[in-house]
Design a protein around this motif. Structure first.
Motif, PDB file in Angstrom:
ATOM      1  N   ILE A 103       8.028  -2.301 -13.685  1.00 29.60           N
ATOM      2  CA  ILE A 103       8.396  -1.217 -14.314  1.00 29.60           C
ATOM      3  C   ILE A 103       9.185  -0.065 -13.671  1.00 29.60           C
ATOM      4  O   ILE A 103       8.393  -0.292 -12.687  1.00 29.60           O
ATOM      5  CB  ILE A 103       7.565  -0.745 -15.440  1.00 29.60           C
ATOM      6  CG1 ILE A 103       7.029  -1.721 -16.528  1.00 29.60           C
ATOM      7  CG2 ILE A 103       8.125   0.031 -16.267  1.00 29.60           C
ATOM      8  CD1 ILE A 103       5.484  -0.931 -17.549  1.00 29.60           C
ATOM      9  N   LYS A 104      10.529   0.398 -14.147  1.00 34.39           N
ATOM     10  CA  LYS A 104      11.281   1.215 -13.434  1.00 34.39           C
ATOM     11  C   LYS A 104      11.692   1.820 -14.211  1.00 34.39           C
ATOM     12  O   LYS A 104      12.215   1.737 -16.051  1.00 34.39           O
ATOM     13  CB  LYS A 104      12.364   0.279 -12.457  1.00 34.39           C
ATOM     14  CG  LYS A 104      11.860  -0.676 -11.386  1.00 34.39           C
ATOM     15  CD  LYS A 104      13.593  -1.220 -10.817  1.00 34.39           C
ATOM     16  CE  LYS A 104      14.346  -1.688 -11.858  1.00 34.39           C
ATOM     17  NZ  LYS A 104      13.841  -2.828 -12.417  1.00 34.39           N
ATOM     18  N   GLY A 205      21.209   1.632  -9.564  1.00 35.10           N
ATOM     19  CA  GLY A 205      20.275  -0.056 -10.038  1.00 35.10           C
ATOM     20  C   GLY A 205      20.262   0.038 -11.739  1.00 35.10           C
ATOM     21  O   GLY A 205      21.063   0.621 -12.246  1.00 35.10           O
ATOM     22  N   GLU A 206      19.562  -0.963 -11.659  1.00 34.77           N
ATOM     23  CA  GLU A 206      19.044  -0.796 -13.368  1.00 34.77           C
ATOM     24  C   GLU A 206      17.504  -0.195 -13.721  1.00 34.77           C
ATOM     25  O   GLU A 206      16.428  -0.570 -12.698  1.00 34.77           O
ATOM     26  CB  GLU A 206      18.956  -2.327 -14.150  1.00 34.77           C
ATOM     27  CG  GLU A 206      18.730  -2.516 -15.275  1.00 34.77           C
ATOM     28  CD  GLU A 206      19.169  -4.155 -16.342  1.00 34.77           C
ATOM     29  OE1 GLU A 206      20.810  -4.152 -16.050  1.00 34.77           O
ATOM     30  OE2 GLU A 206      18.473  -4.620 -15.835  1.00 34.77           O
ATOM     31  N   PHE A 207      17.339   0.250 -14.970  1.00 36.59           N
ATOM     32  CA  PHE A 207      16.066   0.711 -15.227  1.00 36.59           C
ATOM     33  C   PHE A 207      15.349   0.112 -15.879  1.00 36.59           C
ATOM     34  O   PHE A 207      16.610  -0.454 -17.810  1.00 36.59           O
ATOM     35  CB  PHE A 207      16.141   1.702 -14.803  1.00 36.59           C
ATOM     36  CG  PHE A 207      16.136   3.019 -13.699  1.00 36.59           C
ATOM     37  CD1 PHE A 207      15.606   2.749 -13.516  1.00 36.59           C
ATOM     38  CD2 PHE A 207      17.621   2.846 -13.946  1.00 36.59           C
ATOM     39  CE1 PHE A 207      16.274   3.626 -11.957  1.00 36.59           C
ATOM     40  CE2 PHE A 207      18.213   4.036 -12.442  1.00 36.59           C
ATOM     41  CZ  PHE A 207      17.342   3.865 -11.712  1.00 36.59           C
ATOM     42  N   ASP A 208      13.703   0.022 -16.691  1.00 35.61           N
ATOM     43  CA  ASP A 208      13.606  -0.134 -18.203  1.00 35.61           C
ATOM     44  C   ASP A 208      13.016   0.488 -19.315  1.00 35.61           C
ATOM     45  O   ASP A 208      13.925   0.594 -20.710  1.00 35.61           O
ATOM     46  CB  ASP A 208      12.167  -1.489 -17.591  1.00 35.61           C
ATOM     47  CG  ASP A 208      12.050  -2.452 -16.799  1.00 35.61           C
ATOM     48  OD1 ASP A 208      12.818  -2.720 -16.885  1.00 35.61           O
ATOM     49  OD2 ASP A 208      11.831  -2.195 -15.584  1.00 35.61           O
ATOM     50  N   ALA A 232      23.867   3.067 -20.990  1.00 36.87           N
ATOM     51  CA  ALA A 232      23.914   1.766 -21.494  1.00 36.87           C
ATOM     52  C   ALA A 232      24.168   0.448 -20.301  1.00 36.87           C
ATOM     53  O   ALA A 232      22.981  -0.469 -21.018  1.00 36.87           O
ATOM     54  CB  ALA A 232      24.791   0.855 -22.836  1.00 36.87           C
ATOM     55  N   LYS A 233      24.706   0.660 -19.549  1.00 41.88           N
ATOM     56  CA  LYS A 233      24.591  -0.513 -18.869  1.00 41.88           C
ATOM     57  C   LYS A 233      23.847  -0.161 -17.602  1.00 41.88           C
ATOM     58  O   LYS A 233      23.678  -1.422 -17.177  1.00 41.88           O
ATOM     59  CB  LYS A 233      26.405  -0.354 -17.596  1.00 41.88           C
ATOM     60  CG  LYS A 233      27.754  -0.377 -19.248  1.00 41.88           C
ATOM     61  CD  LYS A 233      28.618  -0.180 -18.436  1.00 41.88           C
ATOM     62  CE  LYS A 233      29.854   0.060 -18.694  1.00 41.88           C
ATOM     63  NZ  LYS A 233      31.531  -0.076 -18.462  1.00 41.88           N
ATOM     64  N   SER A 234      22.831   0.660 -17.496  1.00 37.33           N
ATOM     65  CA  SER A 234      22.352   1.344 -16.440  1.00 37.33           C
ATOM     66  C   SER A 234      20.683   0.270 -17.064  1.00 37.33           C
ATOM     67  O   SER A 234      19.097   0.093 -16.852  1.00 37.33           O
ATOM     68  CB  SER A 234      21.524   2.268 -16.429  1.00 37.33           C
ATOM     69  OG  SER A 234      22.958   3.094 -15.585  1.00 37.33           O
ATOM     70  N   GLY A 288      17.329  -4.188 -11.464  1.00 38.60           N
ATOM     71  CA  GLY A 288      17.410  -4.994  -9.804  1.00 38.60           C
ATOM     72  C   GLY A 288      16.462  -3.613  -9.264  1.00 38.60           C
ATOM     73  O   GLY A 288      16.222  -2.783  -9.978  1.00 38.60           O
ATOM     74  N   ALA A 289      16.520  -3.327  -8.100  1.00 40.40           N
ATOM     75  CA  ALA A 289      15.443  -2.060  -7.779  1.00 40.40           C
ATOM     76  C   ALA A 289      16.174  -0.836  -7.714  1.00 40.40           C
ATOM     77  O   ALA A 289      18.024  -1.327  -7.164  1.00 40.40           O
ATOM     78  CB  ALA A 289      14.869  -2.809  -6.550  1.00 40.40           C
TER      79      ALA A 289
END
Length: 292
Positions: A103-104, A205-208, A232-234, A288-289
């Motif tokens: 989980i990020k 990167g991307e986050f939850d 929204a894109k993250s 992604g991380a």
């Protein structure tokens, strides 16, 4: 400070940080920037503004921006977002992320660190439910000064008394003279980075989950909409956005909708509609991380 100097300063702050000042905030500017003038050995605010207008003094520009940035924060602020985290977000993500066990979380405008550390405490309290899981928290802020304080995790008695239950203080902090420092194990759960919300989010990167509380209120409508679009894109389709109690997405973006019954909590529009049975549930997207 003349009207033209105040107008220049308003434009400078909006361009560099997104901060929007109304015309009745001249007193605020003067009270916050007079100490900057003194520390820079400049006699007046006019001299500060002239230095900025000439260009080339990045240190002064940074000091002015940081002085005008509001950095109010305390542990478990407003309580409700942390209840949503514990009772809604975390259970849903533990189920949907079971295959990769990661989980990020991103805390934007993290200030002196109380919000990221509050989330770290929540995760540690629930560790029995998360064997083998990796959790990563990124805290960002425009101000390097507040980030340096956040990294140390060192707080006064007054600061730890604001929202932090005594049992958590004794469990996760060590007393250092008349100060309290969060333990090294807890500090290691949070990464820190200086970051301007006007910049591209792509390298993060991307986050939850993204906490972006009580910061959009300082931007104009166009900037709010643009930041929400990039947030929204993250987030993956089933990710969560947490805003402040007084903040909304209404009239700003169609990407997010409020989660019914959860004040300040938002998800992608199609996910919220799926929960009410109006559209098919979207696929999950792996995140992604962090990138340094």
């Amino acid at each position: 400070m003349t009207p033209s100097e105040f107008e220049f300063l308003k434009n400078f702050l909006k361009t560099k940080s997104g901060l929007v000042l109304s015309n009745d905030k001249q007193y605020l500017v003067e009270s916050r920037l007079l100490p900057v003038a003194r520390s820079s050995k400049l006699e007046t605010l006019s001299a500060v503004i002239q230095q900025i207008q000439r260009g080339g003094n990045r240190a002064l520009e940074t000091e002015v921006i940081e002085a005008m940035t509001t950095n109010e924060s305390f542990f478990f602020r407003d309580k409700t977002p942390f209840e949503h985290f514990r009772d809604t977000m975390l259970p849903a993500l533990l189920e949907s992320r079971a295959s990769r066990k990661q989980i990020k979380i991103w805390c934007a405008a993290a200030s002196t660190g109380q919000e990221p550390y509050s989330l770290a405490i929540c995760l540690k309290e629930d560790k029995a439910k998360m064997p083998g899981w990796r959790t990563r928290i990124l805290g960002t802020d425009l101000s390097q000064e507040v980030l340096e304080k956040a990294k140390t995790g060192l707080y006064s008695q007054f600061e730890v008394q604001r929202g932090l239950p005594i049992q958590m203080l004794l469990k996760y902090f060590e007393q250092k003279g008349d100060m309290w420092q969060i333990t090294p194990e807890m500090r290691a759960m949070v990464e820190w980075r200086k970051f301007n919300l006007l910049e591209s989010f792509s390298l993060l990167g991307e986050f939850d989950i993204v906490f972006c509380r009580n910061v959009l209120i300082y931007f104009d409508q166009e900037t709010k909409s643009e930041i929400l679009g990039r947030l929204a894109k993250s987030l993956p389709d089933d990710g969560y956005l947490v805003l402040g109690a007084a903040e909304t997405v209404v009239g700003l973006t169609d990407a997010f909708k409020p989660v019914p019954g959860k004040r300040g909590l938002f998800q992608k529009k199609q996910v919220v509609q799926a929960a009410t049975g109006t559209v098919a549930s979207p696929r999950l997207v792996a995140g992604g991380a962090f990138q340094r």
